[in-house]
Design an enzyme around this catalytic site. Structure first.
Site, PDB file in Angstrom:
ATOM      1  N   ASP A 150     -39.226  66.230 -54.677  1.00  0.00           N
ATOM      2  CA  ASP A 150     -39.104  65.446 -55.919  1.00  0.00           C
ATOM      3  C   ASP A 150     -39.084  66.337 -57.162  1.00  0.00           C
ATOM      4  OD1 ASP A 150     -38.881  63.165 -57.398  1.00  0.00           O
ATOM      5  OD2 ASP A 150     -41.008  62.664 -57.347  1.00  0.00           O
ATOM      6  N   ASN A 176     -33.779  54.738 -52.845  1.00  0.00           N
ATOM      7  CA  ASN A 176     -32.902  55.539 -53.713  1.00  0.00           C
ATOM      8  C   ASN A 176     -31.513  54.916 -53.911  1.00  0.00           C
ATOM      9  OD1 ASN A 176     -34.358  58.711 -52.653  1.00  0.00           O
ATOM     10  ND2 ASN A 176     -34.733  57.571 -54.528  1.00  0.00           N
TER      11      ASN A 176
HETATM   12  C1  IPE Z   1     -39.065  60.110 -53.348  1.00  0.00           C
HETATM   13  O1  IPE Z   1     -38.793  60.440 -54.658  1.00  0.00           O
HETATM   14  C2  IPE Z   1     -37.821  60.163 -52.523  1.00  0.00           C
HETATM   15  C3  IPE Z   1     -37.268  61.487 -52.271  1.00  0.00           C
HETATM   16  C4  IPE Z   1     -37.747  62.608 -52.721  1.00  0.00           C
HETATM   17  C5  IPE Z   1     -36.095  61.497 -51.454  1.00  0.00           C
HETATM   18  P1  IPE Z   1     -38.461  59.340 -55.758  1.00  0.00           P
HETATM   19  O2  IPE Z   1     -38.175  60.066 -57.003  1.00  0.00           O
HETATM   20  O3  IPE Z   1     -37.410  58.430 -55.253  1.00  0.00           O
HETATM   21  O4  IPE Z   1     -39.820  58.547 -55.817  1.00  0.00           O
HETATM   22  P2  IPE Z   1     -40.418  57.619 -56.972  1.00  0.00           P
HETATM   23  O5  IPE Z   1     -39.332  56.667 -57.356  1.00  0.00           O
HETATM   24  O6  IPE Z   1     -40.806  58.515 -58.110  1.00  0.00           O
HETATM   25  O7  IPE Z   1     -41.608  56.980 -56.362  1.00  0.00           O
HETATM   26  C1  IPE Z   2     -35.672  64.038 -55.942  1.00  0.00           C
HETATM   27  O1  IPE Z   2     -35.569  64.295 -57.307  1.00  0.00           O
HETATM   28  C2  IPE Z   2     -34.344  63.808 -55.301  1.00  0.00           C
HETATM   29  C3  IPE Z   2     -34.167  62.474 -54.728  1.00  0.00           C
HETATM   30  C4  IPE Z   2     -34.977  61.469 -54.853  1.00  0.00           C
HETATM   31  C5  IPE Z   2     -32.955  62.264 -53.966  1.00  0.00           C
HETATM   32  P1  IPE Z   2     -35.437  63.116 -58.345  1.00  0.00           P
HETATM   33  O2  IPE Z   2     -34.000  62.801 -58.525  1.00  0.00           O
HETATM   34  O3  IPE Z   2     -36.285  61.972 -57.969  1.00  0.00           O
HETATM   35  O4  IPE Z   2     -36.000  63.821 -59.646  1.00  0.00           O
HETATM   36  P2  IPE Z   2     -36.916  63.170 -60.759  1.00  0.00           P
HETATM   37  O5  IPE Z   2     -38.089  62.558 -60.072  1.00  0.00           O
HETATM   38  O6  IPE Z   2     -36.085  62.161 -61.468  1.00  0.00           O
HETATM   39  O7  IPE Z   2     -37.299  64.324 -61.622  1.00  0.00           O
HETATM   40 MG    MG Z   3     -38.195  61.452 -58.372  1.00  0.00          MG
END
Ligand code: IPE
Ligand code: IPE
Ligand code: MG
Length: 248
Positions: A28, A76
């Site tokens: 993340d 997602n």
């Molecule tokens: C969790 O991260 C999913 C992945 C890293 C694939 P998210 O960014 O989707 O999680 P939330 O929305 O902050 O809980």
């Molecule tokens: C994790 O990074 C990647 C996926 C969830 C696919 P994010 O896209 O959630 O990055 P932040 O949380 O917005 O910084």
């Molecule tokens: Mg995220």
């Protein structure tokens, strides 16, 4: 006047006899990494993919048996279509380059999650990449794609219910051990450690069943900045934990 005696520096090392068998990583913070640099989120995802490769190689090198990397959750899909498309393209290109990506490694690739919602193109690329690592004997890399812990438990429950319906088992044969074998991770060692960078302190539907007795390690580092050194820190910290499993 006196001089404070310099604290002796202990350079901590990973104890190879107490490695977490299976590590889960919530990759993340890609978006925030990009925002900090005034870059589009896609640049964050690209950088995150590079980190993923680096960390998997490191874990293989130090002898971790399995790593589950959260790459795309069942939630997602709720992101803007352009971002979902971008993530799918990134994934597709990575899988297509499997020969190059896994060259010189002993990684065994697996995919966990509901593949039925992924396009035919992605599914073919997944099969291709899995084929490339066939015959390897090192770390098992579970890529969690369209993965959700609740989905996984629902799926296991349905299979168990079908088995009851077909007379294969009686309801009282369904216990933790039985359901464990119906999880995507059935063949893997137990998840000992779950790592979440980027400052969030939640599971976000990751490995709900398997997390029952996993140790957690959080950090404020955004995933693209996560280094081998950070993984080393997480493992050393894990090795200091007193895992009691309900006992005294
Ligand atoms: C969790 O991260 C999913 C992945 C890293 C694939 P998210 O960014 O989707 O999680 P939330 O929305 O902050 O809980
Ligand atoms: C994790 O990074 C990647 C996926 C969830 C696919 P994010 O896209 O959630 O990055 P932040 O949380 O917005 O910084
Ligand atoms: Mg995220």
């Amino acid at each position: 006047m006196f001089f404070k005696k310099k604290k002796e520096q202990t350079i901590e090392k990973i104890d190879p006899n107490n490695l977490p068998l299976h590590i889960g990583v919530i990759m993340d913070g890609n978006g925030r990494w990009a925002a900090k640099r005034h870059l589009p989120r896609s640049a964050g995802h690209r950088a995150g993919a590079d980190t993923f490769e680096k960390i998997v190689k490191y874990c293989d090198k130090i002898g971790i048996k399995a790593i589950t990397a959260y790459a795309f959750s069942t939630e997602n899909w709720n992101r803007p279509k352009a971002e979902v498309d971008n993530l799918m393209n990134l994934l597709y290109n990575y899988l297509l380059m499997a020969e190059e990506k896994f060259a010189g490694t002993n990684v065994i690739l697996r995919v966990i999650g509901d593949r039925s919602a992924l396009s035919d193109k992605i599914n073919e690329a997944i099969d291709h990449a899995i084929g490339v690592t066939d015959g390897n004997t090192g770390i098992v890399l579970n890529m969690a794609l369209n993965y959700g812990g609740r989905d996984e438990i629902v799926r296991a429950t349905r299979i168990a219910a079908e088995n009851v319906k077909n007379g294969m088992i009686s309801p009282d044969e369904i216990d933790g051990e039985y359901l464990d074998k119906l999880m995507y991770t059935a063949d893997n060692p137990p998840v000992d450690l779950i790592i979440r960078p980027s400052g969030e302190k939640r599971l976000s539907n990751f490995l709900l069943w398997q997390a029952a007795y996993a140790e957690f390690w959080y950090s404020d580092i955004n995933w693209p900045d996560f280094s081998e050194k950070d993984m080393e820190r997480a493992i050393i910290d894990y090795q200091k934990r007193n895992r009691r499993f309900g006992k005294v």
